[in-house]
Write an enzyme that holds these catalytic residues in place. Sequence first.
Site, PDB file in Angstrom:
ATOM      1  N   ASP A  46      40.627  46.671  -3.756  1.00  0.00           N
ATOM      2  CA  ASP A  46      39.181  46.464  -3.723  1.00  0.00           C
ATOM      3  C   ASP A  46      38.747  46.766  -2.294  1.00  0.00           C
ATOM      4  OD1 ASP A  46      36.599  45.477  -3.479  1.00  0.00           O
ATOM      5  OD2 ASP A  46      36.980  43.667  -4.648  1.00  0.00           O
ATOM      6  N   SER A  63      25.524  60.547  -0.557  1.00  0.00           N
ATOM      7  CA  SER A  63      24.527  60.792  -1.606  1.00  0.00           C
ATOM      8  C   SER A  63      23.272  61.351  -0.952  1.00  0.00           C
ATOM      9  CB  SER A  63      24.200  59.475  -2.310  1.00  0.00           C
ATOM     10  OG  SER A  63      23.065  59.605  -3.143  1.00  0.00           O
ATOM     11  N   TYR A  77      21.375  50.710  -2.082  1.00  0.00           N
ATOM     12  CA  TYR A  77      22.212  51.898  -2.189  1.00  0.00           C
ATOM     13  C   TYR A  77      21.884  52.875  -1.066  1.00  0.00           C
ATOM     14  CZ  TYR A  77      24.611  55.901  -4.283  1.00  0.00           C
ATOM     15  OH  TYR A  77      25.439  56.978  -4.512  1.00  0.00           O
ATOM     16  N   ALA A  81      20.429  52.183   1.765  1.00  0.00           N
ATOM     17  CA  ALA A  81      20.818  51.582   3.050  1.00  0.00           C
ATOM     18  C   ALA A  81      22.311  51.756   3.309  1.00  0.00           C
ATOM     19  CB  ALA A  81      20.454  50.101   3.063  1.00  0.00           C
ATOM     20  N   SER A  82      23.133  51.542   2.291  1.00  0.00           N
ATOM     21  CA  SER A  82      24.582  51.642   2.468  1.00  0.00           C
ATOM     22  C   SER A  82      25.019  53.076   2.736  1.00  0.00           C
ATOM     23  CB  SER A  82      25.312  51.085   1.236  1.00  0.00           C
ATOM     24  OG  SER A  82      25.099  51.896   0.091  1.00  0.00           O
ATOM     25  N   LYS A  83      24.351  54.039   2.106  1.00  0.00           N
ATOM     26  CA  LYS A  83      24.721  55.441   2.322  1.00  0.00           C
ATOM     27  C   LYS A  83      24.183  55.961   3.655  1.00  0.00           C
ATOM     28  CE  LYS A  83      27.076  56.040  -1.455  1.00  0.00           C
ATOM     29  NZ  LYS A  83      28.544  56.229  -1.404  1.00  0.00           N
TER      30      LYS A  83
END
Length: 271
Positions: free
Chosen positions: A63, A141, A154, A156-158
């Site tokens: 994980d 992405s 999503y 923000a994380s990318k």
Amino acid sequence: MNLKNKTVIITGASSGIGKSCAEEFARQGANLVLGARKYVDLCKIAEQIEQQYSVNAIAVQSDVSVEADCKHLIDQALLSFGRIDILINNAGISMRALFKDLDLIVIRNLMDVNFWGTVYCTKYAMPELLKAKGSVVGISSIAGYRGLPGRTGYSASKFAMNGFLEALRVENLKTGLHVMIAAPGFTASNIRNTALSKDGEQHGETSMDEGKMMSSEEVARTIVDGVVKRKRTLIMTSQGKLAVLMNKLIPAWVDRKVYELFTKEKNALIR
């Protein structure tokens, strides 16, 4: 780069782009270290790849949101093959909910997997990647270049992944390390089915027409070709390239176009 007998680590390898990347790297002769949470599925994929492509493949339950799991994944790669040439940071989750309705645990979960998973795996693999003058790849992405409604966490994380990898690339301009950001457009995979809702539960269905999207196999071929040619950035699909370019030139116009696009998705969040 000739991929024969290279050691490739792929996270999120039990389905979608990760699984297709594993098959494409194996087709070109690379040995594989496959990481994912779904260990049974992963073992079946590793076995099938070994039989079909006559390469070595191991499955490591991991994980990526857990730092110790990422270290274990890297350690198992070294124990099995004695080297690491390529790291594909593919593991990721998405979301679909308006920020005003969102439980903040959703954004934390996305950052833990999409951003921190990339950081952890890259950190522990760095000594071997530097030794091999290898490649570290982040599967990002278009949402990492252009914020998308209903996908605040999503995006923000990318964006965070992109910034991390860009900085890493500059730090290693003279070391021989290859850093590539790969940004697929909308891809037919299960990422939308497993996307988190406002309370952190999986949606279980896609909100988009998967039939009009790139296949995971097409994306994988482009990524592997990018690694071989040591490309800097891959922005896939003409729509994605246009969105990134127009966002730099006329961002307010893109705001309106993105809004219009997302009003047309199934059970639209904005109208």
